[in-house]
Design an enzyme around this catalytic site. Structure first.
Site, PDB file in Angstrom:
ATOM      1  CG  HIS A  72      19.092  27.202   9.389  1.00  0.00           C
ATOM      2  ND1 HIS A  72      18.708  26.528  10.515  1.00  0.00           N
ATOM      3  CD2 HIS A  72      18.701  26.410   8.333  1.00  0.00           C
ATOM      4  CE1 HIS A  72      18.125  25.393  10.179  1.00  0.00           C
ATOM      5  NE2 HIS A  72      18.100  25.299   8.868  1.00  0.00           N
TER       6      HIS A  72
ATOM      7  CG  HIS B   1      21.441  21.868   7.998  1.00  0.00           C
ATOM      8  ND1 HIS B   1      20.951  21.044   7.017  1.00  0.00           N
ATOM      9  CD2 HIS B   1      20.397  22.632   8.380  1.00  0.00           C
ATOM     10  CE1 HIS B   1      19.669  21.320   6.803  1.00  0.00           C
ATOM     11  NE2 HIS B   1      19.305  22.281   7.627  1.00  0.00           N
TER      12      HIS B   1
ATOM     13  CD  GLU C 199      18.427  20.540  10.666  1.00  0.00           C
ATOM     14  OE1 GLU C 199      18.394  21.749  10.916  1.00  0.00           O
ATOM     15  OE2 GLU C 199      17.614  20.001   9.899  1.00  0.00           O
TER      16      GLU C 199
HETATM   17  C1  GLA Z   1      16.004  23.025   8.252  1.00  0.00           C
HETATM   18  C2  GLA Z   1      14.697  23.685   8.205  1.00  0.00           C
HETATM   19  C3  GLA Z   1      14.118  23.432   6.884  1.00  0.00           C
HETATM   20  C4  GLA Z   1      15.032  23.910   5.804  1.00  0.00           C
HETATM   21  C5  GLA Z   1      16.320  23.238   5.890  1.00  0.00           C
HETATM   22  C6  GLA Z   1      17.269  23.775   4.852  1.00  0.00           C
HETATM   23  O1  GLA Z   1      15.910  21.662   8.304  1.00  0.00           O
HETATM   24  O2  GLA Z   1      13.812  23.289   9.205  1.00  0.00           O
HETATM   25  O3  GLA Z   1      12.880  24.058   6.799  1.00  0.00           O
HETATM   26  O4  GLA Z   1      15.266  25.266   5.949  1.00  0.00           O
HETATM   27  O5  GLA Z   1      16.837  23.447   7.169  1.00  0.00           O
HETATM   28  O6  GLA Z   1      16.698  23.843   3.596  1.00  0.00           O
END
Ligand code: GLA
Length: 409
Positions: free
Chosen positions: A155, A229, A369
């Site tokens: 991220h 997110h 997402e």
């Molecule tokens: C995304 C990732 C997860 C986790 C979340 C936040 O969905 O794929 O593995 O990192 O973000 O916790």
């Protein structure tokens, strides 16, 4: 309720409670006076601006409250572009906040939150999801990024777009009330090449949609994969798990991962697996099945390849629908992106306390997402995520909120 507040409440001496009340009163007074200060900058009655707080370096962070003709209310801050709350009606017309998050800036800045790092409601960039080993090569050069998720980059790194202050400009348009957020990511920021100018626009329409538009330009080739997110619980944030929510994902395939959640490169049909959500299915129905992929994710944490058929890359297609039987709330997501990450809130463990003072328990929110595939900079067979100078990155995702007695077909 803010995180720190509820934590202190557990210790609860009367003196402490008095002090907390004084602080809360002061905060409210400050918020009121600042919204008065800002009254001139509010656009129409559907947008209210107020001060959320200040960053440790003194910069002011604001909150923008957008309301549509049907009373749907969205609160967004320019810190991380975070969606703080979203109030929508259930099938009896009762409004609840369906977005996980906090009421105070301090809660988002706290060490406890930064360690758990669930990215509640935030804009994610430059790259949503993981890049293997925090490395990729582009035009003959190797770039090293922060490894902030075991050995991988997640991220956007240590200080991704979820933890920066965006410039915000509210607007009213025929499409609805909105907020444009702008951020310039300097050349080399978090290890990425090129100065990237990013614009994310939230528009709340009178058709009960939240439209998110992403735009970016760069002066050097760079990977980019922006997403949003938000975690939703359609019963209302702070309710129990999302396992009874029925989910449909318009995806015939998904990208299996290794034990560090990096795609293996395979594109696997969902048919006959717990990943088949082509027909609406309760999220919890198969989540505990013995399955290597579910074990790697601790539940669902996977990239689903959408059925875009021959849709043009700028055409919205249905990505997912989620319906919750008790409230009847339904969210339908359409996107121009080729894929969607379905994350069933597996890392939530009750340590964080939300707006109602309730702990956010394991799987008490889900995230969907819209995105390009994880680790694309290292996977030639995946659709490219490289933006080059002279081109404009554009992406749109629309969430439509409604409520109905049954899901229908
Ligand atoms: C995304 C990732 C997860 C986790 C979340 C936040 O969905 O794929 O593995 O990192 O973000 O916790």
């Amino acid at each position: 309720m803010p995180l720190m507040y509820s934590q202190r409440l557990r210790n609860g001496s009367p003196l402490l409670l008095g002090a907390i009340a004084a602080v809360l009163w002061a905060n409210t007074a400050q918020a009121q006076s600042s919204s008065e200060d800002n009254a001139g900058s509010s656009v129409g009655s559907g947008i209210q601006t107020s001060v959320f707080g200040h960053l440790p370096d003194g910069r002011q962070v604001d909150v923008y409250q957008l309301t549509n003709a049907n009373g749907i209310e969205l609160r967004v801050t320019n810190y991380g572009g975070i969606i703080l709350s979203l109030k929508t009606p259930d099938m009896d017309g009762k409004f609840d906040d369906i977005a996980l998050g906090f009421d105070s800036l301090e809660a988002y800045l706290s060490d406890e939150y930064r360690q758990a790092n669930p990215y509640f409601g935030a804009i994610i960039g430059r790259y949503g999801n993981r890049i293997a080993g925090g490395q990729f090569s582009l035009d003959g050069e190797t770039y090293s990024l922060a490894t902030n998720d075991g050995s991988n980059h997640l991220h956007g790194g240590d200080q991704g777009f979820d933890k920066v202050l965006w410039q915000a400009e509210p607007f009213e348009s025929d499409a609805g009330n909105g907020l444009v957020l702008r951020y310039t990511s300097e050349d080399g920021e978090e290890g990425y090449p090129g100065k990237l100018e990013v614009e994310v626009t939230y528009t709340l329409t009178d058709n009960d949609e939240l439209m998110v538009d992403y735009r970016a330009v760069t002066d050097k080739a760079t990977p980019i994969n922006l997403t949003q997110h938000s975690y939703f619980n359609l019963k209302g944030e702070g309710s129990d798990t999302i396992l009874d929510h029925q989910l449909m994902i318009n995806a015939p395939e998904f990208t299996p991962v290794n034990d560090t959640l990096i795609p293996t490169g395979e594109i696997r049909p969902v048919e006959g697996t717990p990943f088949d959500f082509t027909q609406a299915t309760p999220i919890g129905e198969r989540i505990e099945q013995e399955n290597e992929q579910l074990a790697f994710g601790g539940g669902y944490d996977h990239n689903f390849v959408l059925a875009r058929d021959n849709a043009a890359s700028d055409e919205l297609v249905l990505a997912a629908k989620v319906w919750e039987p008790q409230s009847g709330r339904l969210v339908e997501i359409t996107t121009t992106e080729p894929a969607i990450q379905f994350y069933s809130g597996n890392f939530l463990n009750g340590d964080l306390t939300g707006k109602q003072g309730q702990a956010y328990e394991h799987r008490s929110g889900f995230a969907l997402e819209t995105q390009h595939y994880p680790d694309s900079p290292n996977q030639e067979a995946f659709p490219s995520t490289i933006l080059v100078p002279g081109e404009t990155y554009r992406s749109r995702t629309v969430y439509r909120f409604s409520a109905q007695q049954d899901l229908g077909s």
